[in-house]
Design a protein around this motif. Structure first.
Motif, PDB file in Angstrom:
ATOM      1  N   TYR A  17      61.388  35.024  38.017  1.00 26.63           N
ATOM      2  CA  TYR A  17      60.860  35.010  39.379  1.00 26.63           C
ATOM      3  C   TYR A  17      61.907  34.621  40.407  1.00 26.63           C
ATOM      4  N   GLU A  18      61.607  34.992  41.634  1.00 23.89           N
ATOM      5  CA  GLU A  18      62.331  34.500  42.806  1.00 23.89           C
ATOM      6  C   GLU A  18      61.281  34.107  43.828  1.00 23.89           C
ATOM      7  N   ILE A  19      61.351  32.870  44.258  1.00 24.86           N
ATOM      8  CA  ILE A  19      60.407  32.330  45.246  1.00 24.86           C
ATOM      9  C   ILE A  19      61.237  31.725  46.369  1.00 24.86           C
ATOM     10  N   LYS A  20      60.794  31.936  47.588  1.00 26.08           N
ATOM     11  CA  LYS A  20      61.448  31.336  48.760  1.00 26.08           C
ATOM     12  C   LYS A  20      60.419  30.491  49.497  1.00 26.08           C
ATOM     13  N   GLU A  21      60.923  29.505  50.177  1.00 28.59           N
ATOM     14  CA  GLU A  21      60.090  28.598  50.966  1.00 28.59           C
ATOM     15  C   GLU A  21      60.491  28.744  52.427  1.00 28.59           C
ATOM     16  N   HIS A  22      59.514  28.969  53.298  1.00 32.93           N
ATOM     17  CA  HIS A  22      59.786  29.163  54.725  1.00 32.93           C
ATOM     18  C   HIS A  22      58.946  28.185  55.545  1.00 32.93           C
ATOM     19  N   LEU A  23      59.611  27.437  56.412  1.00 31.52           N
ATOM     20  CA  LEU A  23      58.892  26.535  57.303  1.00 31.52           C
ATOM     21  C   LEU A  23      58.568  27.216  58.623  1.00 31.52           C
ATOM     22  N   ASN A  24      59.398  28.114  59.051  1.00 32.54           N
ATOM     23  CA  ASN A  24      59.151  28.857  60.287  1.00 32.54           C
ATOM     24  C   ASN A  24      58.841  30.292  59.911  1.00 32.54           C
ATOM     25  N   PHE A  25      57.623  30.715  60.109  1.00 33.93           N
ATOM     26  CA  PHE A  25      57.233  32.065  59.721  1.00 33.93           C
ATOM     27  C   PHE A  25      56.095  32.531  60.612  1.00 33.93           C
ATOM     28  N   THR A  26      55.867  33.824  60.599  1.00 37.60           N
ATOM     29  CA  THR A  26      54.758  34.372  61.371  1.00 37.60           C
ATOM     30  C   THR A  26      53.557  34.549  60.454  1.00 37.60           C
TER      31      THR A  26
END
Length: 129
Positions: A17-26
């Motif tokens: 897997y590849e997972i990303k974490e985003h704090l600023n997103f739409t």
């Protein structure tokens, strides 16, 4: 690509897997699922079946107390597994492994054993899911 494996017999569970974490997103992203207050998962539902999604969602819900910054979006960018080396419960622990590693936290142990008669791995902690 990251991996999650359980191997207690001649076959096991393997998820890449590849997972990303985003704090600023739409919040108008396609395939955005609200998991908890201000906690979102972005992934194409066609990546996994409903049972696997249920375990993935439960894995995210299990780490809600450990999230330090909100709002947050977890994006599953890649997900690969061979159906012969897979059980849906693995999604729960795959996400937890990624989250705790990503945040430099100790990964909690996994309560699992292999049932030879059933020919599958048993996860007693997930019995209620």
């Amino acid at each position: 690509m990251n991996s999650f494996t359980i191997l207690k017999t001649s076959w096991g569970i393997a998820i890449f897997y590849e997972i990303k974490e985003h704090l600023n997103f739409t919040k108008d992203l396609i395939d955005l699922h609200e998991i908890g207050p201000q906690v979102f998962l972005n992934m194409n539902n066609k990546m996994i079946d409903d049972v696997s999604f249920k375990y993935l969602k439960a894995g995210i819900e299990s780490i809600l107390p450990d999230i330090k910054a909100l709002p947050i979006n977890f994006t599953v960018e890649k997900l690969e597994y061979n159906i012969c080396d897979y059980q849906p419960e693995g999604m729960y622990y795959m996400f937890r492994k990624w989250f705790f590693e990503n945040h430099n936290m100790e990964i909690p142990p996994i309560n699992v054993y292999y049932d030879k008669e059933l020919n599958k791995y048993i996860f007693p902690d997930l019995a209620g899911i």
